[in-house]
Design a protein around this motif. Structure first.
Motif, PDB file in Angstrom:
ATOM      1  N   GLU A   1      12.038  -8.060  -5.857  1.00 28.15           N
ATOM      2  CA  GLU A   1      11.814  -6.843  -6.642  1.00 28.15           C
ATOM      3  C   GLU A   1      10.876  -7.162  -7.808  1.00 28.15           C
ATOM      4  OE1 GLU A   1      12.855  -3.652  -6.296  1.00 28.15           O
ATOM      5  OE2 GLU A   1      13.698  -4.171  -4.338  1.00 28.15           O
TER       6      GLU A   1
ATOM      7  N   ARG B   1       5.002  -2.816  -1.712  1.00 25.85           N
ATOM      8  CA  ARG B   1       6.429  -3.119  -1.945  1.00 25.85           C
ATOM      9  C   ARG B   1       7.098  -3.651  -0.679  1.00 25.85           C
ATOM     10  NH1 ARG B   1       8.409  -1.549  -6.772  1.00 25.85           N
ATOM     11  NH2 ARG B   1       7.282   0.042  -7.976  1.00 25.85           N
ATOM     12  N   LYS B   2       6.726  -3.076   0.440  1.00 26.23           N
ATOM     13  CA  LYS B   2       7.308  -3.474   1.730  1.00 26.23           C
ATOM     14  C   LYS B   2       7.041  -4.956   2.030  1.00 26.23           C
ATOM     15  CE  LYS B   2       6.206  -2.664   6.591  1.00 26.23           C
ATOM     16  NZ  LYS B   2       5.348  -1.860   7.491  1.00 26.23           N
TER      17      LYS B   2
ATOM     18  N   ILE C   1       5.962  -3.001 -10.711  1.00 21.41           N
ATOM     19  CA  ILE C   1       4.574  -2.709 -10.358  1.00 21.41           C
ATOM     20  C   ILE C   1       3.967  -1.795 -11.413  1.00 21.41           C
ATOM     21  CG2 ILE C   1       3.048  -1.592  -8.687  1.00 21.41           C
ATOM     22  CD1 ILE C   1       4.728  -2.682  -6.471  1.00 21.41           C
TER      23      ILE C   1
ATOM     24  N   GLU D   1       0.941   1.776  -2.374  1.00 25.18           N
ATOM     25  CA  GLU D   1       1.999   1.092  -3.134  1.00 25.18           C
ATOM     26  C   GLU D   1       3.249   0.850  -2.290  1.00 25.18           C
ATOM     27  OE1 GLU D   1       4.792   1.670  -7.104  1.00 25.18           O
ATOM     28  OE2 GLU D   1       2.890   2.745  -6.977  1.00 25.18           O
ATOM     29  N   ASP D   2       3.604   1.796  -1.432  1.00 29.39           N
ATOM     30  CA  ASP D   2       4.781   1.613  -0.578  1.00 29.39           C
ATOM     31  C   ASP D   2       4.607   0.419   0.352  1.00 29.39           C
ATOM     32  OD1 ASP D   2       6.017   3.756  -1.738  1.00 29.39           O
ATOM     33  OD2 ASP D   2       5.579   5.164  -0.112  1.00 29.39           O
TER      34      ASP D   2
END
Length: 249
Positions: free
Chosen positions: A195, A189-190, A198, A185-186
């Motif tokens: 924004e 997002r990266k 999720i 997930e990180d």
């Protein structure tokens, strides 16, 4: 004591198990069929047959109910499993749909090829709301994660490609419609340029599930290919020192 069977095509369902263990006390029996991964590229018949073998293996543990922690199995094999076994099955995909209907905005679905081709999320969400649903098959992600490759240039390159439509549309919500994906997930997002909300169906399911809790929590984890890489990934995902047992289905 409540005995719960949790199963997945490999490591992904551990994201569900991890959340369940945080929320509820029970005897958990997990099986990941990593020997036959990826399920997302298999035929519907293959997925159904493998799902039945998994349930037969776990049911020897006197399971009270099952959690289908694999989206591909949830959308392609769940109806067959309900007919074949006299057991209750809880679907990870239905939890994801329910959450998507509870939030505002359109939805971007990241899933396996098989899940996307079934259009389960798209049909269920669009039938019950005025939301627009976009689907993208993320074909390489499961293989990356199962091999322990959860960050790096190749992963970022593929994520940029898979997220191209989401970044263009600025879709308000993104569903991780494969239980492997919360592991990265990180990194997801990266590689987003905005924004987004999720949605992790594993968290939704674990927060809303209801059953009579046990006094203590016990966990047994089985994999159809119990190797060193898998064991390290299991310990990393679960954040605990736990051994992995071999399952022959």
């Amino acid at each position: 004591m409540t005995n719960i069977g949790v199963f997945d095509s490999g490591l992904g369902g551990l994201t569900v198990l991890r959340e369940l263990v945080k929320e509820k006390r029970a005897n958990y029996y997990y099986l990941g069929d990593n020997k036959n991964i990826p399920y997302g590229n298999r035929t519907r018949k293959e997925i159904k047959d493998l799902s039945k073998k998994i349930v037969k293996f776990l049911d020897k543990k006197d399971i009270d109910f099952f959690i289908v922690a694999c989206n591909t199995m949830s959308v392609l094999a769940l109806d067959d499993l309900k007919k074949y076994f006299n057991k209750k099955f809880i679907s990870i995909s239905e939890a994801g749909v329910k959450e998507a209907l509870n939030v505002d905005g359109d939805v971007f679905v990241m899933a396996t090829k098989a899940t996307c081709e079934r259009h389960f999320y798209k049909e269920k969400i669009e039938e019950n709301s005025n939301k627009k649903v976009y689907e993208v098959a993320c074909k390489k992600l499961v293989d990356y994660i199962e091999s322990g490759y959860i960050e790096g240039e190749k992963l970022d390159r593929d994520l940029k490609n898979y997220l191209k439509l989401a970044n263009e549309k600025k879709t308000e919500n993104i569903i991780l419609a494969c239980t492997h994906y919360p592991i990265i997930e990180d990194q997801i997002r990266k590689n987003l340029l905005y924004e987004a909300n999720i949605i992790d169906p594993a968290k939704v399911l674990s927060e809303n599930i209801k059953f009579k809790e046990s006094k203590d929590t016990n966990i047994e984890i089985y994999m159809t290919d119990a190797n060193d890489v898998t064991e390290k990934m299991v310990q990393k995902i679960m954040n605990m020192d736990i051994s992995v047992k071999q399952a022959n289905i």
